[in-house]
Design an enzyme around this catalytic site. Sequence first.
Site, short mmCIF file in Angstrom:
data_model
loop_
_atom_site.label_atom_id
_atom_site.label_comp_id
_atom_site.label_asym_id
_atom_site.label_seq_id
_atom_site.Cartn_x
_atom_site.Cartn_y
_atom_site.Cartn_z
CB SER A 176 -20.08 21.04 20.55
OG SER A 176 -20.63 20.79 21.82
NE ARG A 177 -17.83 13.99 19.66
CZ ARG A 177 -16.71 14.08 18.95
NH1 ARG A 177 -15.84 15.02 19.21
NH2 ARG A 177 -16.51 13.25 17.95
CE LYS A 193 -13.41 26.35 27.47
NZ LYS A 193 -12.70 25.19 28.01
CG ASP A 225 -13.14 22.44 31.39
OD1 ASP A 225 -14.12 21.78 31.04
OD2 ASP A 225 -12.58 23.27 30.65
N GLY A 264 -1.63 24.21 29.54
CA GLY A 264 -2.58 24.99 28.77
C GLY A 264 -3.85 25.23 29.58
CB ALA A 308 -7.43 21.22 29.59
NE ARG A 347 6.02 21.80 23.31
CZ ARG A 347 5.36 21.84 22.16
NH1 ARG A 347 5.67 20.99 21.21
NH2 ARG A 347 4.38 22.70 21.98
NE ARG A 388 1.58 28.09 27.73
CZ ARG A 388 0.62 27.46 27.05
NH1 ARG A 388 0.92 26.53 26.17
NH2 ARG A 388 -0.65 27.77 27.26
N GLY A 404 -10.54 10.39 29.04
CA GLY A 404 -10.96 11.79 29.05
C GLY A 404 -12.45 12.03 28.89
#
Length: 267
Positions: free
Chosen positions: A14-15, A64, A99, A126, A128, A147, A151, A233
């Site tokens: 983690s940053r 999460k 996010d 997904g 994000a 892809r 989903r 990003g």
Amino acid sequence: MRKVGVVGWPVTQSRSPVIFGHWFERYGVEGRYELIPVRPEDADDFFQNLPAEWTGVNVTIPHKEAAARHVQCHGPALTLGVANTLWRQGGAVHGTSSDGHGFVASLKADAPAWDPSMLNLVVGAGGASAAIVAALKSFGEVMVVNRTTSRAEALAEKIGGVQWASWDALGDVLGKAGLLVNATSLGMTGTAPLELDVSRLPKNAVVADIVYNPLETPLLAAARAQNLFTVDGLGMLLHQATVGFERWFGIAPDVDAELRAKVVATL
Ligand code: NAP
């Protein structure tokens, strides 16, 4: 000294300690930001009884969903069923997902040319992507392509009012997109790039990548070569963190060049 931190498994990458450490210094806040490793089998218990020592926490993969199960969810956390920012209020623990806010704030800051009235095309379906699609929906038309087409369809249905298309159709819809977002993991160091013919995008299109390692992904490099606006990003990562800082310490922190440079130095 108020303690906050990030809960995950693992959390070593983690940053966030760098980001929050910068803001503690900048705003003279007596706070500490810690890494909080919690094993998957202990996650429900942890969030059900968030230890009193934590003023609030961020939550990262894979916790999460578990967090959202045990707190009072607000905003996108309600739709998405995930929470990454938890705070205490009125004796209860509350949570939201920051996010999507982070992505849009980064877009507004770094791509003032973004025209939300054109198609907003998000590649990936997904976690994000879900946050980004939900946030973009309030600005205009959104389409998700993935892809695994099922989903994309499932995500569009879950959020509602969002279009989806098959992976094969991606090249054809590029011509309508005012915004193209790579919300897949393609382009990350060590993975294949997202290969798209960005010359098919309108000349005023913005290309955003949520991968931030490397900062300039092959997709962004190709977009830059076509003189398209690009957004990396890192902005999303920095802007999503502002939500927790404001909740916990009552200050809306700045995302500035100095903060960016400190985090870039860790990549
Ligand atoms: P995730 O839930 O695992 O989703 C991964 C997505 O990538 C799926 O849509 C998957 O498609 C697609 N994908 C993976 N390999 C692919 C391939 N070879 N070809 C085509 N599509 C492929 O991951 P996530 O949590 O959404 O994260 C996605 C990326 O965003 C990661 O790189 C992560 O580090 C980054 N991220 C950045 C920020 C930020 O603040 N900048 C925040 C969150 C995440 P399928 O469904 O077909 O498998």
